[in-house]
Design a protein around this motif. Structure first.
Motif, short mmCIF file in Angstrom:
data_model
loop_
_atom_site.label_atom_id
_atom_site.label_comp_id
_atom_site.label_asym_id
_atom_site.label_seq_id
_atom_site.Cartn_x
_atom_site.Cartn_y
_atom_site.Cartn_z
N VAL A 125 0.85 -1.19 0.00
CA VAL A 125 0.00 0.00 0.00
C VAL A 125 0.89 1.24 0.00
CG1 VAL A 125 -1.76 1.28 1.25
CG2 VAL A 125 -1.85 -1.22 1.18
N PHE A 126 0.79 2.02 -1.08
CA PHE A 126 1.59 3.25 -1.20
C PHE A 126 0.79 4.48 -0.77
CE2 PHE A 126 3.20 0.42 -4.62
CZ PHE A 126 4.50 0.26 -4.16
N HIS A 127 -0.48 4.51 -1.16
CA HIS A 127 -1.29 5.71 -0.96
C HIS A 127 -2.17 5.50 0.28
CE1 HIS A 127 0.21 6.36 -4.94
NE2 HIS A 127 -0.56 5.43 -5.48
N THR A 128 -1.83 6.19 1.35
CA THR A 128 -2.51 6.00 2.63
C THR A 128 -3.11 7.31 3.11
OG1 THR A 128 -0.53 6.49 3.93
CG2 THR A 128 -0.83 4.20 3.19
N ARG A 129 -3.74 7.24 4.28
CA ARG A 129 -4.37 8.43 4.86
C ARG A 129 -3.34 9.46 5.33
NH1 ARG A 129 -7.78 6.05 9.64
NH2 ARG A 129 -7.41 4.06 8.63
N LYS A 130 -2.06 9.10 5.30
CA LYS A 130 -1.03 10.09 5.64
C LYS A 130 -1.08 11.27 4.67
CE LYS A 130 2.24 6.86 7.76
NZ LYS A 130 3.60 6.27 7.69
N ASN A 131 -1.52 10.99 3.45
CA ASN A 131 -1.65 12.05 2.44
C ASN A 131 -3.10 12.48 2.28
OD1 ASN A 131 1.14 11.92 1.84
ND2 ASN A 131 0.79 10.18 0.49
N CYS A 132 -3.85 12.42 3.38
CA CYS A 132 -5.26 12.82 3.42
C CYS A 132 -6.15 11.74 2.81
CB CYS A 132 -5.46 14.18 2.75
SG CYS A 132 -4.36 15.45 3.45
N CYS A 133 -7.37 12.10 2.39
CA CYS A 133 -8.34 11.05 2.09
C CYS A 133 -9.39 11.54 1.09
CB CYS A 133 -9.01 10.61 3.39
SG CYS A 133 -10.10 9.20 3.19
N LEU A 134 -9.87 10.59 0.27
CA LEU A 134 -11.03 10.83 -0.60
C LEU A 134 -12.26 10.24 0.07
CD1 LEU A 134 -9.92 9.94 -4.26
CD2 LEU A 134 -10.39 12.20 -3.36
N GLY A 135 -13.28 11.06 0.28
CA GLY A 135 -14.55 10.57 0.82
C GLY A 135 -15.54 10.34 -0.31
N SER A 139 -25.83 10.06 -8.77
CA SER A 139 -24.40 10.38 -8.89
C SER A 139 -23.66 9.87 -7.66
CB SER A 139 -24.19 11.89 -9.05
OG SER A 139 -24.60 12.56 -7.87
N ILE A 140 -22.35 9.88 -7.78
CA ILE A 140 -21.48 9.55 -6.65
C ILE A 140 -20.62 10.77 -6.36
CG2 ILE A 140 -19.50 8.15 -5.93
CD1 ILE A 140 -20.71 5.81 -7.35
N SER A 141 -20.67 11.22 -5.12
CA SER A 141 -19.92 12.41 -4.71
C SER A 141 -18.55 12.02 -4.20
CB SER A 141 -20.69 13.17 -3.62
OG SER A 141 -21.97 13.55 -4.07
N VAL A 142 -17.53 12.71 -4.69
CA VAL A 142 -16.15 12.45 -4.29
C VAL A 142 -15.54 13.75 -3.79
CG1 VAL A 142 -13.90 11.58 -5.01
CG2 VAL A 142 -15.97 10.66 -6.06
N THR A 143 -14.95 13.72 -2.61
CA THR A 143 -14.30 14.91 -2.05
C THR A 143 -12.91 14.55 -1.56
OG1 THR A 143 -15.21 14.50 0.16
CG2 THR A 143 -16.50 15.91 -1.31
N ILE A 146 -8.81 6.07 0.26
CA ILE A 146 -10.22 6.20 -0.13
C ILE A 146 -11.07 5.76 1.06
CG2 ILE A 146 -12.04 5.34 -1.66
CD1 ILE A 146 -9.93 4.92 -3.80
N ALA A 147 -12.11 6.53 1.36
CA ALA A 147 -13.01 6.20 2.47
C ALA A 147 -14.42 6.00 1.93
CB ALA A 147 -13.00 7.31 3.52
N ILE A 148 -15.04 4.89 2.33
CA ILE A 148 -16.42 4.61 1.96
C ILE A 148 -17.18 4.20 3.22
CG2 ILE A 148 -15.86 3.89 -0.39
CD1 ILE A 148 -16.11 0.99 0.52
N GLU A 149 -18.50 4.22 3.13
CA GLU A 149 -19.33 3.81 4.26
C GLU A 149 -19.39 2.29 4.34
OE1 GLU A 149 -22.61 7.33 4.78
OE2 GLU A 149 -22.97 5.84 3.22
N VAL A 168 -17.94 14.53 5.21
CA VAL A 168 -17.99 13.95 6.56
C VAL A 168 -17.34 12.57 6.58
CG1 VAL A 168 -19.53 13.17 8.41
CG2 VAL A 168 -20.06 15.25 7.15
N ILE A 169 -17.57 11.79 5.54
CA ILE A 169 -16.97 10.46 5.46
C ILE A 169 -15.45 10.57 5.42
CG2 ILE A 169 -16.72 8.43 3.96
CD1 ILE A 169 -19.68 8.89 3.15
N GLY A 170 -14.94 11.51 4.62
CA GLY A 170 -13.50 11.71 4.56
C GLY A 170 -12.93 12.18 5.89
N ARG A 171 -13.62 13.09 6.55
CA ARG A 171 -13.17 13.58 7.86
C ARG A 171 -13.18 12.44 8.89
NH1 ARG A 171 -13.34 18.95 9.45
NH2 ARG A 171 -14.25 18.26 11.43
N ARG A 172 -14.20 11.61 8.83
CA ARG A 172 -14.28 10.50 9.79
C ARG A 172 -13.14 9.51 9.58
NH1 ARG A 172 -20.21 8.42 10.87
NH2 ARG A 172 -20.26 10.57 11.64
N ALA A 173 -12.75 9.30 8.33
CA ALA A 173 -11.61 8.42 8.06
C ALA A 173 -10.31 9.00 8.60
CB ALA A 173 -11.49 8.17 6.56
N LEU A 174 -10.24 10.32 8.69
CA LEU A 174 -9.05 10.99 9.25
C LEU A 174 -9.14 11.16 10.76
CD1 LEU A 174 -8.53 13.74 6.51
CD2 LEU A 174 -7.34 11.56 6.74
#
Length: 451
Positions: free
Chosen positions: A242-252, A259-263, A311-314, A391-397
């Motif tokens: 795993v190269f891309h982790t939450r250390k470099n923030c997150c996609l919610g 549609s699918i919302s991505v932040t 990446i963060a999902i519910e 909110v999903i992205g923030r919760r993952a962080l």
């Protein structure tokens, strides 16, 4: 094996395939029982609520009568709906009882539909029983399957070897004894493997061959594709770190009706990038919806690679939600859950994230929509889906979500944050507040602090 004149390796493969099918049937039976129980529970709850509502309406009508003809017609239609619900519950209970009492599980190679067609030949497009019999044998003989083994070539009856020519491989198939008089003892096929959509297929195959990994090979015929034969290889692949982790923030990521919302959420909790990926789910075949989902997954993982983030999902249980939705949710969302390939999306994003070294985080979905609409929708000018994705992205962080002080009651100060949000969500549901009204939530939720 002597009776059917086949090699032991093919006999083992047939037994393995039959055992796999039987295990799948057992799992399917267990899942179907759980699904029926959830549906019965949800429909029973909805029916009880409807009965209470009708009793109140009837009590008032007995005293004062119906205010107008439309109210009487509505009451009549609700009675018919109640009857339909009761009949549906009874039908589900009969189906559940029959399923629980089923002891034997049946496997029919060639499909039970085709087997039953012999009893109604003309209705299924067959002129004679011999014509059906020929197609039945053809359907049941259109596949060769061999379980892989850790040895050179990855198997016993079927083996794969690389050729000296760049990118070419050779498949050696030792045919079953009944076919050897007609086709010979072995057949050899040359093929090439191309990388596509970022998948290093040739690299994976080389890894399996060089490390003596078992390669399970299936050769099958497709009647609806001009009787062409296809070869499917499955094997182990090298694990990708795993190269891309939450250390470099997150996609919610959040699902909406169309549609699918991505932040992209930074460590300070603010949003830096957002995107709405539209998709069509109405009037689409299963294959079209699956293709659409795969394309969306490709876009999401590409964004994660670009930002080098997780990446963060519910962590939603859509199987349970589908069952309950058929009784309680609105028609639009109900239809979306039924038609939308949510399971395909999750499997695809899990597979692709693992393949591209992207960390996939599953978070608790509690109150993400409510928190997003109150805290961020008006603040950033977002829609409800994008606010929930934030909110999903923030919760993952691991960032907390405090309720605004103006919505906090003194007696609830020492309670958990989610207790406050539960009260807000209940208030919104009770008063049927639209999400568009929450752009001015201070005015809309004025009475929430009163007991």
């Amino acid at each position: 094996m002597k009776k059917f004149n086949i090699q032991s390796a093919y006999a083992d493969s047939i037994a393995t395939e039959a055992r796999t099918c039987l295990n799948q049937l057992k799992t399917a039976k267990k899942n179907l029982i759980s699904k029926l129980e959830l549906q019965i529970q949800a429909k029973t709850t909805a029916t009880k609520k409807l009965i209470i509502k009708l009793e109140k309406t009837l009590f008032l009508a007995t005293k004062k009568g119906f205010p107008h003809i439309q109210a009487r017609n509505k009451f009549h239609n609700q009675l018919l709906g109640l009857k339909s619900k009761i009949q549906k519950i009874a039908s589900l209970k009969r189906k559940l009882k029959k399923l629980k009492n089923t002891e034997r599980l049946h496997i029919c190679f060639g499909s039970s539909k085709l087997f039953n067609a012999q009893h109604n030949l003309s209705e299924n497009g067959y002129k004679t029983l011999d014509e059906w019999s020929d197609y039945w044998r053809k359907k049941r003989s259109g596949r060769l399957f061999c379980v892989g083994k850790s040895q050179p070539g990855g198997g016993t009856m079927m083996k794969v070897f690389p050729l000296q020519e760049d990118g070419l491989y050779q498949l050696q198939v030792q045919l079953p004894r009944p076919l050897q008089d007609k086709y010979g003892q072995k057949i050899q096929l040359e093929f090439s493997v191309s990388n596509r959509n970022g998948r290093l297929i040739s690299t994976d195959l080389d890894y399996a061959i060089n490390n003596l990994k078992p390669i399970t090979i299936s050769i099958f015929r497709r009647e609806h594709k001009q009787d062409n034969w296809y070869i499917h290889l499955s094997t182990y692949v090298a694990e990708i770190p795993v190269f891309h982790t939450r250390k470099n923030c997150c996609l919610g990521i959040d699902f909406n009706a169309d549609s699918i919302s991505v932040t992209y959420v930074k460590w300070d909790g603010n949003i830096e990038y957002l995107e709405e990926i539209a998709y069509k789910w109405k009037n689409q075949t299963t294959g079209q919806r699956q293709t659409s989902m795969r394309n969306i997954v490709c876009q999401v993982v590409f964004l994660a690679e670009f930002f080098e983030c997780a990446i963060a999902i519910e962590s939603l249980d859509f199987t349970k939600k589908k069952s309950i939705a058929r009784s309680e949710e609105g028609k639009v969302y109900n239809e979306m859950l039924v038609l939308l390939s949510t399971g395909m999306f999750r499997e695809a994003i899990l597979s692709r994230s693992r393949r591209f070294g992207v960390e996939l985080i599953k978070v608790n979905p509690a109150f993400t929509s409510v928190i997003g609409m109150i805290n961020y929708m008006g603040k950033y000018g977002l829609n409800s889906g994008t606010a929930a994705a934030l909110v999903i992205g923030r919760r993952a962080l691991k960032l907390s979500e405090k309720i605004p002080q103006c919505l906090l009651r003194l007696e609830d100060v020492n309670k958990h944050d989610w207790s406050h949000w539960r009260r807000v969500a209940s208030f919104i549901k009770l008063h049927r507040i639209l999400w568009t009204q929450l752009f001015q939530w201070r005015k809309t939720l004025e009475g929430i602090r009163s007991p």
